[in-house]
Design an enzyme around this catalytic site. Sequence first.
Site, PDB file in Angstrom:
ATOM      1  N   HIS B 115     -74.440  75.997  52.091  1.00  0.00           N
ATOM      2  CA  HIS B 115     -73.585  77.101  52.547  1.00  0.00           C
ATOM      3  C   HIS B 115     -72.952  77.877  51.381  1.00  0.00           C
ATOM      4  O   HIS B 115     -72.572  79.041  51.532  1.00  0.00           O
ATOM      5  CB  HIS B 115     -72.479  76.511  53.447  1.00  0.00           C
ATOM      6  CG  HIS B 115     -71.613  77.518  54.131  1.00  0.00           C
ATOM      7  ND1 HIS B 115     -71.878  77.994  55.394  1.00  0.00           N
ATOM      8  CD2 HIS B 115     -70.473  78.150  53.742  1.00  0.00           C
ATOM      9  CE1 HIS B 115     -70.942  78.867  55.756  1.00  0.00           C
ATOM     10  NE2 HIS B 115     -70.073  78.979  54.772  1.00  0.00           N
ATOM     11  N   ASN B 155     -77.591  91.678  53.796  1.00  0.00           N
ATOM     12  CA  ASN B 155     -76.223  92.174  53.707  1.00  0.00           C
ATOM     13  C   ASN B 155     -75.393  91.071  53.096  1.00  0.00           C
ATOM     14  O   ASN B 155     -75.237  90.015  53.689  1.00  0.00           O
ATOM     15  CB  ASN B 155     -75.668  92.520  55.089  1.00  0.00           C
ATOM     16  CG  ASN B 155     -76.389  93.687  55.719  1.00  0.00           C
ATOM     17  OD1 ASN B 155     -76.762  94.632  55.034  1.00  0.00           O
ATOM     18  ND2 ASN B 155     -76.596  93.626  57.020  1.00  0.00           N
ATOM     19  N   SER B 163     -72.209  89.206  59.071  1.00  0.00           N
ATOM     20  CA  SER B 163     -71.457  88.609  60.163  1.00  0.00           C
ATOM     21  C   SER B 163     -71.362  87.087  60.051  1.00  0.00           C
ATOM     22  O   SER B 163     -70.750  86.440  60.876  1.00  0.00           O
ATOM     23  CB  SER B 163     -72.045  89.026  61.515  1.00  0.00           C
ATOM     24  OG  SER B 163     -73.400  88.670  61.590  1.00  0.00           O
ATOM     25  N   HIS B 166     -72.740  82.251  55.482  1.00  0.00           N
ATOM     26  CA  HIS B 166     -73.826  81.426  54.942  1.00  0.00           C
ATOM     27  C   HIS B 166     -74.911  82.363  54.386  1.00  0.00           C
ATOM     28  O   HIS B 166     -75.449  83.190  55.123  1.00  0.00           O
ATOM     29  CB  HIS B 166     -74.416  80.537  56.049  1.00  0.00           C
ATOM     30  CG  HIS B 166     -75.323  79.459  55.537  1.00  0.00           C
ATOM     31  ND1 HIS B 166     -75.069  78.117  55.701  1.00  0.00           N
ATOM     32  CD2 HIS B 166     -76.485  79.525  54.830  1.00  0.00           C
ATOM     33  CE1 HIS B 166     -76.041  77.407  55.143  1.00  0.00           C
ATOM     34  NE2 HIS B 166     -76.909  78.247  54.605  1.00  0.00           N
ATOM     35  N   GLN B 170     -82.277  89.198  56.389  1.00  0.00           N
ATOM     36  CA  GLN B 170     -82.868  89.487  57.686  1.00  0.00           C
ATOM     37  C   GLN B 170     -84.199  90.203  57.517  1.00  0.00           C
ATOM     38  O   GLN B 170     -84.496  90.749  56.457  1.00  0.00           O
ATOM     39  CB  GLN B 170     -81.941  90.392  58.502  1.00  0.00           C
ATOM     40  CG  GLN B 170     -80.562  89.824  58.775  1.00  0.00           C
ATOM     41  CD  GLN B 170     -79.793  90.646  59.803  1.00  0.00           C
ATOM     42  OE1 GLN B 170     -80.323  90.989  60.863  1.00  0.00           O
ATOM     43  NE2 GLN B 170     -78.547  90.971  59.491  1.00  0.00           N
TER      44      GLN B 170
HETATM   45  O1  LIG Z   1     -77.216  91.407  62.034  1.00  0.00           O
HETATM   46  P1  LIG Z   1     -75.781  91.155  61.726  1.00  0.00           P
HETATM   47  O2  LIG Z   1     -75.580  90.404  60.445  1.00  0.00           O
HETATM   48  O3  LIG Z   1     -75.040  90.547  62.883  1.00  0.00           O
HETATM   49  O4  LIG Z   1     -75.132  92.612  61.530  1.00  0.00           O
HETATM   50  C1  LIG Z   1     -75.098  93.336  60.326  1.00  0.00           C
HETATM   51  O5  LIG Z   1     -76.376  93.804  59.922  1.00  0.00           O
HETATM   52  C2  LIG Z   1     -77.045  94.698  60.812  1.00  0.00           C
HETATM   53  C3  LIG Z   1     -78.311  95.198  60.137  1.00  0.00           C
HETATM   54  O6  LIG Z   1     -78.055  95.945  58.968  1.00  0.00           O
HETATM   55  C4  LIG Z   1     -76.144  95.872  61.227  1.00  0.00           C
HETATM   56  O7  LIG Z   1     -76.758  96.567  62.279  1.00  0.00           O
HETATM   57  C5  LIG Z   1     -74.759  95.409  61.659  1.00  0.00           C
HETATM   58  O8  LIG Z   1     -73.934  96.533  61.865  1.00  0.00           O
HETATM   59  C6  LIG Z   1     -74.172  94.501  60.586  1.00  0.00           C
HETATM   60  O9  LIG Z   1     -72.900  94.059  60.969  1.00  0.00           O
END
Ligand SMILES: O=P(O)(O)O[C@H]1O[C@H](CO)[C@@H](O)[C@H](O)[C@H]1O
Lengths: 350, 350
Positions: B115, B155, B163, B166, B170
């Site tokens: 983590h 991100n 969000s 950890h 994506q």
């Molecule tokens: O997918 P997550 O981590 O929940 O969400 C994050 O990445 C996504 C992809 O860039 C965005 O659309 C969301 O606004 C962001 O909070």
Amino acid sequence: MSEFSFSEHPHKRYNILTGEWVLVSPHRTKRPWQGKVEKPDLAQKPSYVEDCYLCPGNERAGGAVNPQYDSTFVFQNDFAALLEDTPVGTFEKGGLLKAQSESGVCKVVIFSPDHSLTLPLMEENDIKKVVDLWQNEYNELGAREDIGYVQIFENKGAVMGCSNPHPHGQIWAQRNVPELPARKTENMERYYAENGRSILSDYLDLELKEKERVIFKTDHFVALVPFWAVWPYETMIVSKRHIRHIGEMTEEEKADYAKIIKKMTTAFDNLFECSFPYSAGIHQSPTDGQEHEGWHFHMLFLPPLLRSASVKKFMVGYEMMANAQRDITAEYSANRLRELPTTHYKLGAQ
Amino acid sequence: MSEFSFSEHPHKRYNILTGEWVLVSPHRTKRPWQGKVEKPDLAQKPSYVEDCYLCPGNERAGGAVNPQYDSTFVFQNDFAALLEDTPVGTFEKGGLLKAQSESGVCKVVIFSPDHSLTLPLMEENDIKKVVDLWQNEYNELGAREDIGYVQIFENKGAVMGCSNPHPHGQIWAQRNVPELPARKTENMERYYAENGRSILSDYLDLELKEKERVIFKTDHFVALVPFWAVWPYETMIVSKRHIRHIGEMTEEEKADYAKIIKKMTTAFDNLFECSFPYSAGIHQSPTDGQEHEGWHFHMLFLPPLLRSASVKKFMVGYEMMANAQRDITAEYSANRLRELPTTHYKLGAQ
Ligand SMILES: O=P(O)(O)O[C@H]1O[C@H](CO)[C@@H](O)[C@H](O)[C@H]1O
Ligand SMILES: O=P(O)(O)O[C@H]1O[C@H](CO)[C@@H](O)[C@H](O)[C@H]1O
């Protein structure tokens, strides 16, 4: 025949003004949130703050002293991103490195001497004075040989990068037409050349018939969530009459514009009962000496809050790398905004 | 002859990949800041967190249970923005309302079972496993009939909308090519058709000669601040060899790619001595069945911090309404990143 439905299936929608698509994921708001939580702006602000650079009579960061203004107040930004005395020049290397100097003026527009008064909390009469000032500035800056475009905007709230909490907006005016207004110019003028009507007149007619994205109307304006909205509660105020810019507004229209600004910003504050953050801006015809018959005045509000006063939509990873994306439909947002009380939650129990 | 200078005068620069301009205001960082201050990520994180949805063996928000994975782990996003079983369909009204259904797959890629381990804190060997996974996913998803484009991204940090803390990235893979990659496709392929070379090969040659925007190189990659960078410390990793996508990377190149990722993210963390937030993503050829000879693989890091671990650049009002804008030059940023220690500040005193 297609069985796909806006309110259920992921889809993309086309923005007729910019020529770009937005990805819509109607089903996505249920995901858990262990991410960033904003501090909602619930503070009761005082009317005057001693160390505020924008309050009347105070010294600004640049050293100048504000007059004891009692209505709106406009001055040149002490830390302007654009400067008037930039030498004209271009740079080019192998067709791969290309640059061009840019000149312009940045101004700060204080809405009210009262540090605590955001637009929805101001009287319509006083908002009208802000509109008068915008009209003046657009006319004066726009008349200059070295100004081809005037961008009027407001960053509201810390989460929108507002560097000073005293309610104010800005004007950046520059020689060349920037990216987004240039793209809109192209699309609006192509449509006008082909149809002899402004694209927003036709769009407005359609939305007034469809109704589901309209939030409300006044005598001269309509507030709606555009079909192609990107931000969760993105809103557009469009003039019913086809005017190209704020310079063409009559006194009556300006008073009515102040009215719909108050209505709209009140709805925003009421949505999550907080001082609703956004970036707002006016899109109108460039002042580059051309006619721009196809241009149709409109104002945009781009607010980041998504689920509550403390959870916003992040335009990050996928959105920065690939495509704008939203999690609720424009129809859902319009419906929520339409159903809110018309009196500001702070002014309710008077 | 023009006397304008990059390091002194406001100017705009052209992005050869997207066709867009960015406004550069080299003199602007001195403005005062009474605005938002971020909480820098300085926390020492534990290796395992009981209520983390992504740690090995834990239950996720969607109800599934993570295996006791001991390296990377990829799974379908429980709250995906794109769904596979979306019916194909289009919608159109008066040429003004246009929509189209979109289908796809969203996956989450966990970098490490630990983590606490962000990319710069991981071993090169373990980063190589992430690269292997990316390659696999690109190849497998890309081979599907219903997938025309694969966006790999990360991100990092709460300020970038991550969000879950950890460390993870994506993958969003979809039928149609999204906006930005589509624009790059157009520009790269036009250049290739006209010049018989990839635009990034020529650009790289030029930058390696000019040197001032190059941060560092490894055997097979170069990290640089692109001439047209928008974000303060925006960085691009480009493969020296003209490959179109990660599927074409050799084992040696993948190991070297892991190496430059570690170097780059270490420099980022060292810049303000914090876990440096960013959105990163790979741009590579679409998987829509076409050749895409002009495409040249690159990775982008778009980090928001501007002045310190707690003051970021806001892309708001003017930037949202008119034009991207930055406050320091690409040359300044490259120079700062180049001069940082090569050992991570947390790993220094071992
Ligand atoms: O997918 P997550 O981590 O929940 O969400 C994050 O990445 C996504 C992809 O860039 C965005 O659309 C969301 O606004 C962001 O909070
Ligand atoms: O001019 P301010 O309020 O200092 O700064 C704010 O608005 C500007 C114009 O949108 C942005 O460039 C800045 O990033 C933002 O923090």
